[in-house]
Scaffold this motif. Structure first.
Motif, PDB file in Angstrom:
ATOM      1  N   ARG A 148      -0.160   3.152   6.011  1.00 39.24           N
ATOM      2  CA  ARG A 148      -1.194   2.246   6.875  1.00 39.24           C
ATOM      3  C   ARG A 148      -0.432   1.202   7.646  1.00 39.24           C
ATOM      4  O   ARG A 148       0.678   0.708   7.102  1.00 39.24           O
ATOM      5  CB  ARG A 148      -2.035   1.705   6.070  1.00 39.24           C
ATOM      6  N   HIS A 167       0.796  -1.270   0.243  1.00 43.30           N
ATOM      7  CA  HIS A 167      -0.005   0.081  -0.052  1.00 43.30           C
ATOM      8  C   HIS A 167       0.866   1.167   0.045  1.00 43.30           C
ATOM      9  O   HIS A 167       0.396   2.202  -0.502  1.00 43.30           O
ATOM     10  CB  HIS A 167      -1.020   0.042   1.270  1.00 43.30           C
ATOM     11  N   ASP A 172      -2.212   8.413   5.054  1.00 43.43           N
ATOM     12  CA  ASP A 172      -2.699   7.343   4.044  1.00 43.43           C
ATOM     13  C   ASP A 172      -1.560   6.129   3.874  1.00 43.43           C
ATOM     14  O   ASP A 172      -2.006   5.157   4.130  1.00 43.43           O
ATOM     15  CB  ASP A 172      -3.094   8.028   2.948  1.00 43.43           C
ATOM     16  N   GLU A 175      -3.791  -3.658  12.025  1.00 44.19           N
ATOM     17  CA  GLU A 175      -4.960  -2.950  11.511  1.00 44.19           C
ATOM     18  C   GLU A 175      -6.152  -3.868  12.224  1.00 44.19           C
ATOM     19  O   GLU A 175      -7.098  -3.236  12.825  1.00 44.19           O
ATOM     20  CB  GLU A 175      -5.034  -2.748  10.097  1.00 44.19           C
TER      21      GLU A 175
END
Length: 470
Positions: A245, A163, A242, A251
């Motif tokens: 992450r 990401h 952003d 998460e």
């Protein structure tokens, strides 16, 4: 005679129709009055007139959707849980029209990140910006493994590597490793100056004349907070809020623990305590109480008094965002006496859930970070890297409420409590509330070119570069 009969019959029919109409009108009036009575009663009853949807729009993010009854909403004091600065502000990180997509570059920058989780995060954001300024291809940074934390985690253990690379492909070219043919070539090893601006890094491009690889030995605080182009500032925000992450396992567990906190009481405070062994090590404290340690311990003991004086009820859920508290649970006895619903990662998660992170301080700190950012109120007891990073992230997310204790002011208040000049209760509460009335907004900072090292951190307050009026 026949005509008279017909006239009499018509009069009788007209009379019947009139009586029927009057009866129908009377019934309608009765029904209207009956429903009007119920409507007026509803209007006078605040428990029945509460609109859960409109309650959620007051920036009590999450809680109104979660509450199960109007009675629960009725007892929430919104002033305790909402920021007065949230209205009309939104994140804005899109590049300007003159911003160009990243170009291919055969010049590479390798980075050694230093410090704990939040030092590394802000350092990585700085290095992405520096790579952009110097038109370099950034190699995925190496993380600090020699600091106090002794954490063996690599980049992909803490962050979602794919990401990160994909999310910034328009800004900077990022690769996992240095090309093999460049591994043995001489590198320019640089300690870039702290709080440096655009002109400094533009001058550093002279290194490309002799070297194809620049190695940056430290990543923290390499960029100035102020006087940078808007697109560079917004790039730093895109990285931090952003692209960086956390890895999927972090998460997932972080969000799962937030859900469990919500089930306990909907609203919760994340209290970041800095009374861990690493903090004491950095202040030179030993196991005997030094002056610095004693002062930190005093603030720790009084934090329960402080939160109670702000007006939070005894039933408030308080999540302790910290590592192992030096001295154990006895250090928190004053807090738990006033607020029994004190919880830790260890009380929310199972042993199996925490096992994978148990020997990695940066990964457990990432879980604390997620829970702190998502909290209804964030209160840091010490203004460190974690406190500043979370505060800035919460400002970015519609100015969620953060209360930074006035430590110097509170010391004088606690002195009066100890000497008997002041007692817990309404008088103390009034003093504490007055002291902290305007402390949930951006701290005053030095503006202009004098803002370098001693100014507030850009990551603590990304306004106005990354936060716009609607």
């Amino acid at each position: 005679m026949m005509r008279n009969a017909r006239v009499s019959s018509k009069k009788s029919s007209l009379l019947s129709l009139t009586l029927y109409t009057i009866l129908l009108f009377g019934v309608s009036i009765f029904i209207f009055l009956l429903y009007s009575k119920d409507f007026l009663e509803d209007e006078q009853n605040p428990l029945l007139s509460i609109d859960l949807q409109s309650s959620s729009s007051s920036n009590l993010h999450h809680q109104s959707e979660q509450m199960t009854s109007p009675e629960t909403v009725n007892f929430v004091d919104e002033k305790l849980w909402t920021s007065t600065l949230s209205g009309g502000l939104r994140p804005c990180v899109k590049p300007t029209a003159k911003y160009k997509a990243a170009q291919e570059s055969n010049r590479y920058m390798t980075v050694k990140c230093n410090g704990g989780l939040n030092q590394m995060r802000t350092g990585i954001a700085d290095m992405v910006a520096v790579a952009r300024i110097m038109n370099a291809t950034l190699v995925i940074p190496n993380l600090d493994k020699r600091s106090f934390w002794q954490d063996s985690s690599v980049f992909g253990d803490i962050f979602d590597e794919l990401h990160f690379m994909r999310g910034l492909r328009q800004d900077v070219r990022i690769v996992k490793e240095l090309p093999r043919e460049l591994e043995s070539v001489p590198r320019a090893r640089k300690h870039f100056g702290s709080w440096s601006g655009m002109s400094y890094y533009e001058n550093m491009t002279h290194l490309w004349r002799e070297y194809q690889v620049i190695h940056v030995a430290k990543s923290d605080s390499r960029l100035a907070n102020n006087d940078l182009p808007l697109d560079i500032q917004r790039l730093r925000c895109r990285v931090l809020y952003d692209a960086l992450r956390f890895s999927p396992p972090i998460e997932v567990l972080g969000k799962r623990l937030v859900e469990r906190l919500r089930l306990r009481g909907d609203l919760y405070i994340a209290l970041h305590l800095r009374y861990e062994k690493d903090m004491l090590a950095f202040t030179g404290c030993t196991y005997g109480l030094s002056d610095a340690e004693s002062e930190e311990l005093r603030i720790l003991r009084e934090v329960g008094i402080f939160i109670k004086a702000l007006g939070y009820p005894q039933s408030t859920t308080i999540y302790i965002a910290a590592g192992e508290i030096y001295g154990g649970a006895k250090r928190l006895s004053e807090l738990t006496l006033r607020f029994p619903n004190v919880v830790f990662k260890e009380t929310l998660a199972t042993r199996d859930e925490l096992e994978a992170f148990s020997h990695h301080a940066t990964q457990t700190a990432a879980i604390d970070y997620i829970i702190s950012v998502e909290s209804d109120v964030f209160i840091p007891s010490h203004s460190g890297n974690m406190a500043r990073a979370v505060e800035g992230h919460r400002r970015f997310l519609e100015h969620r409420k953060t209360i930074t204790p006035d430590r110097k002011g509170l010391i004088h208040v606690f002195d009066k409590l100890d000497s008997g000049q002041l007692e817990e209760g309404p008088s103390l509460s009034n003093v504490v509330k007055r002291m902290h009335k305007n402390r949930s907004g951006p701290p005053p900072g030095i503006k202009g070119r004098a803002r370098f090292r001693y100014e507030e951190s850009f990551y603590q307050n990304p306004f106005p570069e990354c936060i716009c009026n609607s």
